[in-house]
Design an enzyme around this catalytic site. Structure first.
Site, PDB file in Angstrom:
ATOM      1  N   LEU A   1       6.149   1.520   2.819  1.00 20.83           N
ATOM      2  CA  LEU A   1       7.605   1.591   2.830  1.00 20.83           C
ATOM      3  C   LEU A   1       8.105   2.708   1.916  1.00 20.83           C
ATOM      4  O   LEU A   1       9.042   3.440   2.269  1.00 20.83           O
ATOM      5  CB  LEU A   1       8.210   0.254   2.410  1.00 20.83           C
ATOM      6  CG  LEU A   1       9.743   0.173   2.411  1.00 20.83           C
ATOM      7  CD1 LEU A   1      10.310   0.555   3.773  1.00 20.83           C
ATOM      8  CD2 LEU A   1      10.211  -1.217   2.012  1.00 20.83           C
TER       9      LEU A   1
ATOM     10  N   ARG B   1       0.823  -1.207   0.000  1.00 22.10           N
ATOM     11  CA  ARG B   1       0.000   0.000   0.000  1.00 22.10           C
ATOM     12  C   ARG B   1       0.856   1.254   0.000  1.00 22.10           C
ATOM     13  O   ARG B   1       0.385   2.339   0.342  1.00 22.10           O
ATOM     14  CB  ARG B   1      -0.939  -0.020   1.220  1.00 22.10           C
ATOM     15  CG  ARG B   1      -2.002  -1.116   1.123  1.00 22.10           C
ATOM     16  CD  ARG B   1      -2.798  -1.277   2.394  1.00 22.10           C
ATOM     17  NE  ARG B   1      -3.499  -0.058   2.784  1.00 22.10           N
ATOM     18  CZ  ARG B   1      -4.287   0.031   3.870  1.00 22.10           C
ATOM     19  NH1 ARG B   1      -4.463  -1.035   4.645  1.00 22.10           N
ATOM     20  NH2 ARG B   1      -4.892   1.155   4.167  1.00 22.10           N
TER      21      ARG B   1
ATOM     22  N   PHE C   1      23.693  -3.350  12.298  1.00 25.60           N
ATOM     23  CA  PHE C   1      22.815  -2.511  13.128  1.00 25.60           C
ATOM     24  C   PHE C   1      21.380  -2.643  12.638  1.00 25.60           C
ATOM     25  O   PHE C   1      21.137  -3.135  11.562  1.00 25.60           O
ATOM     26  CB  PHE C   1      23.264  -1.045  13.113  1.00 25.60           C
ATOM     27  CG  PHE C   1      23.494  -0.472  11.736  1.00 25.60           C
ATOM     28  CD1 PHE C   1      22.448   0.027  10.984  1.00 25.60           C
ATOM     29  CD2 PHE C   1      24.772  -0.445  11.204  1.00 25.60           C
ATOM     30  CE1 PHE C   1      22.666   0.550   9.708  1.00 25.60           C
ATOM     31  CE2 PHE C   1      25.009   0.082   9.925  1.00 25.60           C
ATOM     32  CZ  PHE C   1      23.954   0.592   9.191  1.00 25.60           C
TER      33      PHE C   1
ATOM     34  N   TYR D   1      15.734  -3.514  -1.210  1.00 24.21           N
ATOM     35  CA  TYR D   1      16.292  -2.165  -1.094  1.00 24.21           C
ATOM     36  C   TYR D   1      16.936  -1.631  -2.357  1.00 24.21           C
ATOM     37  O   TYR D   1      17.180  -0.430  -2.462  1.00 24.21           O
ATOM     38  CB  TYR D   1      17.272  -2.131   0.083  1.00 24.21           C
ATOM     39  CG  TYR D   1      16.527  -2.315   1.383  1.00 24.21           C
ATOM     40  CD1 TYR D   1      15.795  -1.272   1.930  1.00 24.21           C
ATOM     41  CD2 TYR D   1      16.493  -3.550   2.029  1.00 24.21           C
ATOM     42  CE1 TYR D   1      15.080  -1.440   3.096  1.00 24.21           C
ATOM     43  CE2 TYR D   1      15.776  -3.729   3.198  1.00 24.21           C
ATOM     44  CZ  TYR D   1      15.066  -2.673   3.726  1.00 24.21           C
ATOM     45  OH  TYR D   1      14.335  -2.844   4.877  1.00 24.21           O
TER      46      TYR D   1
END
Length: 404
Positions: free
Chosen positions: A90, A87, A404, A119
């Site tokens: 992100l 949707r 991380f 990504y």
């Protein structure tokens, strides 16, 4: 969706969302630890009414690049509720993050990808790579060089930030792709008493060679499990050394710990000297290779002109960036010992890049020529990729094992 900051009062909501998405159920101590990790982060949330359905957090890091340290938000806890996938949540979170970073003048952003396929479409490229190395320590470690014979000593984890922290900082800049560590990161991540991934492992141990420090290793151990017939293990979390001889002494020590038969080191650089000075590559094996740190060029011009360059180049590059159109365009990149110039031009193009591919090459860990051979970079002028590779080259490959 309402995209806004996640206040401290909503930290538990943020953790609940992350645990939902990453299928985790940590104990209360671990939950408290992760809450403390999120406190200093910039936190951007996607809200459906008052329900938090998307999260993106970022540590206020800097990153070593060739010749410089640059502001580089470290993205973490990126999560979208399963009820709100596909949707645009992100995409909205990333757009807001990029807007903020661009406004603040941060030329880079970085992350460790939970799924590689996600990504790249946001312009992140795999800028460093790592390998997992295993040593069969049932016999003495075979070496082609003489180890440094200065004495080794164990350091209490509580003292390690003061003992090895300054040494780490001095070596950090020798490889691109690394973040500084304050005492909280040392004690809260690297030297925690309990390892969250394997509760059978010992607390962190720190072994140091030399005074002043010439090298050190952080490792954990566990003995043989007779029920599962699992052999004793030394897991190496980090090893830094001034010289190959110091590294050889540390590896020899790790491979000689009693009641263990395997040394496993996750997150070693592709050009780790161990892989060259090992006297028996059947004993020292690479068991895996993977993309590590993913980098995003938020400001292409600022990023290119901030780093140092290994050779002269004069090339016209064309960059395509659908997420941050200000990066798109044709420019002349001129590099040399005094730095680089980035100037718009209408001259014929030598190389065409997507911003993802340029990011992958930026630290010097991926060759432009390899991407051109894979059809991901278009070389309009024969030899242009080799010229840019020579300029991007670094003495050691970029590398980090600091997730991380």
């Amino acid at each position: 969706m309402d995209i806004r900051d996640v206040p401290e009062a909503h930290l538990d909501r943020a953790l609940d969302l992350a645990y939902l998405v990453f299928h985790e159920r940590p104990e209360e101590e671990e939950r408290k630890h992760r809450r403390e990790l999120l406190l200093p982060c910039e936190r951007i949330g996607a809200y459906d009414g008052e329900q938090l359905v998307g999260l993106l957090a970022a540590f206020p890091f800097t990153l070593s690049v060739p010749g410089a340290d640059l502001p580089c938000p470290g993205l973490t806890y990126v999560a979208v509720a399963p009820t709100h996938r596909r949707r645009g949540v992100l995409s909205a979170l990333m757009a807001e993050a990029f807007r903020r970073y661009e406004e603040r003048g941060a030329p880079l952003a970085a992350l460790w990808a939970s799924e590689d396929a996600i990504y790249g479409r946001f312009g992140f490229g795999a800028a460093t790579h790592g390998v997992t190395v295993e040593i069969d320590s049932r016999r003495p470690l075979a070496l082609r060089i003489d180890p440094d014979e200065r004495p080794l000593r164990l350091v209490e984890p509580a003292d390690a930030p003061d003992v090895v922290g300054p040494y780490f900082e001095s070596t950090r800049v020798l490889r691109a792709g690394r973040n500084p560590r304050d005492e909280a990161r040392w004690t809260g991540e690297w030297l925690r008493d309990r390892d969250e991934d394997d509760d059978e492992l010992s607390p962190a141990r720190v072994v140091v060679l030399g005074d002043p420090v010439a090298g050190y290793a952080v490792y954990r151990t566990k003995g043989e499990n007779e029920e599962s017939h699992t052999p004793g293990l030394v897991r190496v979390d980090e090893l830094e050394a001034d010289s190959p001889a110091v590294a050889a002494a540390l590896w020899r020590y790790l491979a000689s710990i009693d009641l263990t038969s395997t040394v496993r080191a996750w997150g070693r650089p592709l050009d780790d000297p161990l892989l060259f000075f090992s006297g028996d590559r059947d004993q020292v094996r690479v068991t895996g290779q993977y993309p590590a740190l993913w980098v995003r060029l938020v400001d292409v011009r600022a990023a290119l002109t901030a780093r140092s360059w290994a050779a002269a180049a004069d090339l016209v590059l064309e960059v395509h960036d659908s997420r941050m159109p200000a990066n798109s365009g044709r420019f002349r990149l001129t590099t040399g010992p005094d730095g680089a110039r980035h100037e718009p031009t209408g001259d014929p193009v030598d190389l065409s890049f997507g911003v993802r591919e340029l990011a992958a090459c930026y630290l010097g860990g991926t060759k432009v020529a390899d991407l051109a051979a894979a059809g991901l970079v278009e070389e309009h002028t024969p030899g242009a990729a080799a010229v840019l590779d020579a300029a991007l080259r670094t003495p050691r490959l970029p590398h980090t094992d600091d997730g991380f």
